[in-house]
Design a protein around this motif. Structure first.
Motif, mmCIF file in Angstrom:
data_model
loop_
_atom_site.group_PDB
_atom_site.id
_atom_site.type_symbol
_atom_site.label_atom_id
_atom_site.label_comp_id
_atom_site.label_asym_id
_atom_site.label_seq_id
_atom_site.Cartn_x
_atom_site.Cartn_y
_atom_site.Cartn_z
ATOM 1 N N ALA A 265 11.594 3.387 2.872
ATOM 2 C CA ALA A 265 10.528 2.621 2.220
ATOM 3 C C ALA A 265 10.973 1.185 1.960
ATOM 4 O O ALA A 265 10.180 0.245 2.124
ATOM 5 C CB ALA A 265 10.122 3.304 0.922
ATOM 6 N N ASP A 266 12.225 1.003 1.564
ATOM 7 C CA ASP A 266 12.745 -0.349 1.331
ATOM 8 C C ASP A 266 12.791 -1.161 2.622
ATOM 9 O O ASP A 266 12.552 -2.364 2.621
ATOM 10 C CB ASP A 266 14.141 -0.274 0.706
ATOM 11 C CG ASP A 266 14.117 0.248 -0.724
ATOM 12 O OD1 ASP A 266 13.031 0.202 -1.339
ATOM 13 O OD2 ASP A 266 15.177 0.687 -1.202
ATOM 14 N N ILE A 270 6.035 0.859 2.311
ATOM 15 C CA ILE A 270 5.380 2.154 2.136
ATOM 16 C C ILE A 270 4.227 2.348 3.119
ATOM 17 O O ILE A 270 3.979 3.454 3.602
ATOM 18 C CB ILE A 270 4.901 2.331 0.665
ATOM 19 C CG1 ILE A 270 4.359 3.746 0.439
ATOM 20 C CG2 ILE A 270 3.869 1.283 0.286
ATOM 21 C CD1 ILE A 270 5.378 4.825 0.619
ATOM 22 N N TYR A 271 3.510 1.267 3.471
ATOM 23 C CA TYR A 271 2.390 1.417 4.413
ATOM 24 C C TYR A 271 2.895 1.806 5.805
ATOM 25 O O TYR A 271 2.375 2.746 6.426
ATOM 26 C CB TYR A 271 1.583 0.119 4.481
ATOM 27 C CG TYR A 271 0.542 0.108 5.580
ATOM 28 C CD1 TYR A 271 -0.517 1.010 5.578
ATOM 29 C CD2 TYR A 271 0.644 -0.797 6.644
ATOM 30 C CE1 TYR A 271 -1.455 1.012 6.590
ATOM 31 C CE2 TYR A 271 -0.304 -0.806 7.656
ATOM 32 C CZ TYR A 271 -1.351 0.101 7.624
ATOM 33 O OH TYR A 271 -2.290 0.101 8.628
ATOM 34 N N ARG A 272 3.905 1.121 6.307
ATOM 35 C CA ARG A 272 4.437 1.461 7.619
ATOM 36 C C ARG A 272 5.033 2.870 7.625
ATOM 37 O O ARG A 272 4.980 3.575 8.640
ATOM 38 C CB ARG A 272 5.484 0.431 8.043
ATOM 39 C CG ARG A 272 4.909 -0.948 8.347
ATOM 40 C CD ARG A 272 5.996 -1.912 8.831
ATOM 41 N NE ARG A 272 5.456 -3.236 9.109
ATOM 42 C CZ ARG A 272 5.291 -4.180 8.196
ATOM 43 N NH1 ARG A 272 5.646 -3.943 6.931
ATOM 44 N NH2 ARG A 272 4.784 -5.358 8.515
ATOM 45 N N LEU A 273 5.576 3.264 6.500
ATOM 46 C CA LEU A 273 6.122 4.614 6.393
ATOM 47 C C LEU A 273 5.018 5.665 6.485
ATOM 48 O O LEU A 273 5.179 6.705 7.133
ATOM 49 C CB LEU A 273 6.883 4.756 5.073
ATOM 50 C CG LEU A 273 8.029 5.774 5.044
ATOM 51 C CD1 LEU A 273 9.043 5.469 6.123
ATOM 52 C CD2 LEU A 273 8.678 5.783 3.681
ATOM 53 N N ASN A 315 3.164 9.825 -0.597
ATOM 54 C CA ASN A 315 1.764 9.535 -0.919
ATOM 55 C C ASN A 315 1.583 9.072 -2.357
ATOM 56 O O ASN A 315 0.715 8.232 -2.644
ATOM 57 C CB ASN A 315 0.869 10.731 -0.590
ATOM 58 C CG ASN A 315 0.977 11.863 -1.599
ATOM 59 O OD1 ASN A 315 0.258 11.927 -2.584
ATOM 60 N ND2 ASN A 315 1.892 12.789 -1.335
ATOM 61 N N ILE A 316 2.392 9.587 -3.276
ATOM 62 C CA ILE A 316 2.268 9.167 -4.672
ATOM 63 C C ILE A 316 2.690 7.712 -4.831
ATOM 64 O O ILE A 316 2.023 6.932 -5.525
ATOM 65 C CB ILE A 316 3.085 10.100 -5.585
ATOM 66 C CG1 ILE A 316 2.369 11.444 -5.727
ATOM 67 C CG2 ILE A 316 3.305 9.468 -6.961
ATOM 68 C CD1 ILE A 316 3.057 12.421 -6.621
ATOM 69 N N GLN A 317 3.790 7.321 -4.171
ATOM 70 C CA GLN A 317 4.214 5.923 -4.252
ATOM 71 C C GLN A 317 3.173 5.011 -3.600
ATOM 72 O O GLN A 317 2.938 3.889 -4.060
ATOM 73 C CB GLN A 317 5.566 5.727 -3.585
ATOM 74 C CG GLN A 317 6.066 4.287 -3.683
ATOM 75 C CD GLN A 317 7.504 4.128 -3.237
ATOM 76 O OE1 GLN A 317 8.323 5.020 -3.441
ATOM 77 N NE2 GLN A 317 7.815 2.999 -2.629
ATOM 78 N N ALA A 388 -2.323 -5.140 -1.036
ATOM 79 C CA ALA A 388 -1.852 -3.909 -1.681
ATOM 80 C C ALA A 388 -0.438 -4.079 -2.211
ATOM 81 O O ALA A 388 -0.109 -3.641 -3.312
ATOM 82 C CB ALA A 388 -1.907 -2.744 -0.688
ATOM 83 N N ASP A 389 0.428 -4.746 -1.428
ATOM 84 C CA ASP A 389 1.796 -4.997 -1.890
ATOM 85 C C ASP A 389 1.786 -5.840 -3.156
ATOM 86 O O ASP A 389 2.566 -5.615 -4.080
ATOM 87 C CB ASP A 389 2.600 -5.705 -0.808
ATOM 88 C CG ASP A 389 2.940 -4.790 0.351
ATOM 89 O OD1 ASP A 389 2.881 -3.568 0.151
ATOM 90 O OD2 ASP A 389 3.245 -5.290 1.453
ATOM 91 N N SER A 390 0.887 -6.818 -3.218
ATOM 92 C CA SER A 390 0.786 -7.671 -4.406
ATOM 93 C C SER A 390 0.373 -6.870 -5.619
ATOM 94 O O SER A 390 0.938 -7.012 -6.706
ATOM 95 C CB SER A 390 -0.226 -8.797 -4.145
ATOM 96 O OG SER A 390 -0.430 -9.558 -5.316
ATOM 97 N N LEU A 391 -0.591 -5.966 -5.437
ATOM 98 C CA LEU A 391 -1.035 -5.122 -6.545
ATOM 99 C C LEU A 391 0.074 -4.200 -7.002
ATOM 100 O O LEU A 391 0.296 -4.003 -8.191
ATOM 101 C CB LEU A 391 -2.257 -4.300 -6.121
ATOM 102 C CG LEU A 391 -2.847 -3.370 -7.188
ATOM 103 C CD1 LEU A 391 -3.397 -4.178 -8.354
ATOM 104 C CD2 LEU A 391 -3.942 -2.497 -6.594
#
Length: 397
Positions: A265-266, A270-273, A315-317, A388-391
């Protein structure tokens, strides 16, 4: 991270997935042993999922309304007790109409239970009591794998329901032992007093809506391929033990995903994952369709590591990244509705009908098609990734 709470939550996940090895992994051979055909079995599984769809949002709204009164521990404990009662009735093999009622109740109280167990981790997170969800979910996969293997090796199909009944006891013990958590605990630091309704939530966060639609298509494919997976093993010369081994490999392969999840994820985001997860979910089904023998079928099963294994861990992250804290519980319930309810319900119903009318190859080809559509739907959401990353940064703790 609070170690005691984390270990308690790990045991909660382990006990749930040990029971699920019976309730999900072996329910089809149980129903076959009880004398039901493919269409009837598909109907029961679809009914279970449908009632989960109907009642999960209702239960989530009730918990939101009475969040200062009812704890999630109490809710899940009641679900467990009713589930034990339904299991006891199913052991008696009450016939088609009796089984219809049982699976309606399974849908309400048993099938969607995991969504509320998962939601507890989010509630603890926003309360400031951090636990490592990917590790806990990975431990659950290990528990499922070991239970599935042992059941396949040592438990006859007609005795699986007895094992299911007794496996509810540790689940009840751990849900009563773990720290109590209520919905109000998660939102005490939020300035907003009202959370979105489901329609407003989907309008306000189109990325979340795409995520849910992608889940539906992907899990229709998953259920089409998994409902009668035991028949795939039989078609290649296998038996219940071979199916148990394959189920063990599938579940065990999810464990490395939990271990490497944070690092991936790092590096990828998370989206690409999640995209990687949806693609490998398709690839696993496609390879199952092509497998000429049990060895390659089991290798295809292990593709679960980068497929649904990453989905369970991430999915939770992903929800924490694209939604504010005040809507996390409702969002988690919505995800559960989509994969446990709509996706599994439609997939289960279609699986019985397609297999009754055609053959396993057609069933698996249809499963691959649906799963691939899910991947492309999520891929279409890349335009929302930056916002989404900003949020997610604004709402991280």
């Amino acid at each position: 991270m609070e170690k005691k709470l984390h270990y308690q939550y790990v045991m909660l996940q382990c006990s749930f997935y040990a029971m699920s090895a019976c309730f999900i992994g072996y329910m089809v051979p149980v129903l076959q042993t009880q004398g039901f055909n493919h269409t009837q079995i598909g109907f029961f599984l679809a009914l279970r999922a449908l009632f989960s769809v109907i009642f999960q949002p209702i239960i989530a709204n009730v918990m939101d309304k009475f969040k200062s009164v009812i704890s999630f521990n109490q809710l899940i404990a009641v679900m467990i007790i009713i589930s034990m009662m339904m299991t006891g009735i199913q052991i008696l093999n009450p016939g088609f109409f009796g089984m219809t009622f049982i699976f309606m109740m399974y849908g309400i109280v048993t099938y969607g239970m995991v969504s509320f167990i998962d939601a507890m981790s989010t509630l603890y997170f926003y309360k400031g009591q951090k636990i490592n969800y990917p590790v806990a979910r990975g431990a659950g996969s290990l528990s499922y794998a070991i239970s599935a293997l042992l059941i396949g090796l040592f438990v006859a199909p007609e005795r699986i329901l007895v094992a299911q009944f007794f496996l509810f006891f540790p689940l009840l013990f751990f849900i009563l032992k773990i720290d109590r958590v209520k919905g109000a605990d998660a939102t005490h630091h939020e300035s907003e007093n009202q959370s979105f309704s489901y329609p407003a939530l989907l309008r306000a966060f189109p990325f979340f809506k795409l995520f849910l639609i992608a889940i539906i298509f992907s899990f229709i494919g998953k259920e089409l391929s998994s409902s009668f997976l035991i028949d795939v093993y039989r078609s290649l010369g296998g038996n219940n033990r071979d199916y148990g081994l394959g189920t063990f490999l599938l579940a065990a392969s999810e464990i490395p995903a939990a271990i490497i999840f944070t690092r991936l994820a790092d590096r990828l985001g998370i989206y690409r994952l999640m995209l990687l997860s949806f693609f490998f979910a398709f690839l696993r089904i496609f390879l199952i369709m092509l497998a000429p023998n049990l060895l390659l079928l089991n290798i295809a099963q292990m593709m679960q590591m980068l497929g649904n294994g990453l989905f369970w861990a991430g999915n939770i992250q992903f929800i924490r990244t694209i939604l504010p804290a005040k809507d996390a519980v409702k969002a988690q319930a919505a995800v559960g509705v989509c994969y446990l309810g709509i996706g599994s319900g439609v997939g289960s119903l279609l699986s019985g009908v397609i297999l009754e009318a055609t053959n396993l190859t057609t069933l698996l080809a249809t499963a691959s098609f649906f799963s691939l559509i899910g991947f492309f739907i999520l891929l279409s959401g890349q335009k929302y990734e930056r916002s989404a990353d900003s949020l997610g940064q604004n709402h991280s703790l």
